[in-house]
Design a protein around this motif. Sequence first.
Motif, mmCIF file in Angstrom:
data_model
loop_
_atom_site.group_PDB
_atom_site.id
_atom_site.type_symbol
_atom_site.label_atom_id
_atom_site.label_comp_id
_atom_site.label_asym_id
_atom_site.label_seq_id
_atom_site.Cartn_x
_atom_site.Cartn_y
_atom_site.Cartn_z
ATOM 1 N N GLN A 60 18.528 90.359 15.265
ATOM 2 C CA GLN A 60 18.846 89.080 15.898
ATOM 3 C C GLN A 60 17.816 88.725 16.966
ATOM 4 O O GLN A 60 17.518 87.553 17.173
ATOM 5 N N MET A 61 17.274 89.717 17.617
ATOM 6 C CA MET A 61 16.284 89.460 18.658
ATOM 7 C C MET A 61 14.961 88.994 18.063
ATOM 8 O O MET A 61 14.190 88.310 18.730
ATOM 9 N N THR A 62 14.716 89.325 16.820
ATOM 10 C CA THR A 62 13.475 88.907 16.173
ATOM 11 C C THR A 62 13.384 87.386 16.133
ATOM 12 O O THR A 62 12.329 86.814 16.397
ATOM 13 N N GLY A 105 11.014 82.379 18.129
ATOM 14 C CA GLY A 105 11.232 81.084 18.777
ATOM 15 C C GLY A 105 10.491 80.980 20.098
ATOM 16 O O GLY A 105 9.896 79.945 20.410
ATOM 17 N N PHE A 106 10.513 82.046 20.871
ATOM 18 C CA PHE A 106 9.808 82.075 22.153
ATOM 19 C C PHE A 106 8.309 81.915 21.949
ATOM 20 O O PHE A 106 7.645 81.160 22.668
ATOM 21 N N VAL A 107 7.757 82.610 20.961
ATOM 22 C CA VAL A 107 6.324 82.515 20.676
ATOM 23 C C VAL A 107 5.964 81.096 20.230
ATOM 24 O O VAL A 107 4.942 80.542 20.661
ATOM 25 N N VAL A 108 6.787 80.479 19.412
ATOM 26 C CA VAL A 108 6.509 79.122 18.933
ATOM 27 C C VAL A 108 6.558 78.129 20.081
ATOM 28 O O VAL A 108 5.677 77.273 20.218
ATOM 29 N N ALA A 138 3.757 74.689 24.064
ATOM 30 C CA ALA A 138 3.524 74.312 25.460
ATOM 31 C C ALA A 138 2.060 74.517 25.832
ATOM 32 O O ALA A 138 1.469 73.693 26.537
ATOM 33 N N LEU A 139 1.460 75.588 25.361
ATOM 34 C CA LEU A 139 0.046 75.836 25.618
ATOM 35 C C LEU A 139 -0.826 74.759 24.977
ATOM 36 O O LEU A 139 -1.781 74.279 25.596
ATOM 37 N N ALA A 140 -0.493 74.354 23.769
ATOM 38 C CA ALA A 140 -1.259 73.310 23.085
ATOM 39 C C ALA A 140 -1.142 71.974 23.818
ATOM 40 O O ALA A 140 -2.138 71.263 23.978
ATOM 41 N N VAL A 141 0.049 71.640 24.280
ATOM 42 C CA VAL A 141 0.240 70.391 25.014
ATOM 43 C C VAL A 141 -0.520 70.423 26.334
ATOM 44 O O VAL A 141 -1.185 69.452 26.709
ATOM 45 N N GLY A 142 -0.451 71.524 27.042
ATOM 46 C CA GLY A 142 -1.163 71.647 28.307
ATOM 47 C C GLY A 142 -2.668 71.584 28.138
ATOM 48 O O GLY A 142 -3.367 70.917 28.907
ATOM 49 N N LEU A 143 -3.179 72.252 27.128
ATOM 50 C CA LEU A 143 -4.615 72.240 26.865
ATOM 51 C C LEU A 143 -5.078 70.847 26.454
ATOM 52 O O LEU A 143 -6.134 70.385 26.884
#
Length: 60
Positions: free
Chosen positions: A8-10, A15-18, A23-28
């Motif tokens: 279940q944690m997988t 989801g966290f990685v996505v 967020a990184l793509a939007v910020g960049l």
Amino acid sequence: MSFELLPQMTYWFIGFVVVTAAALAVGLTALVRTLADYREDRLARNESIPTYYRRLSFGL
């Protein structure tokens, strides 16, 4: 910790990685667009990137 929780944690981890990648793509993208928008002004004044943004941030 029970090994029953690992499958279940997988999904949470994926989801966290996505979300982090999005967020990184939007910020960049925002950073690149900001640098591109002010490039003409900066070049017209013959200023380097650090000098131009230092003046903007400190109001010099």
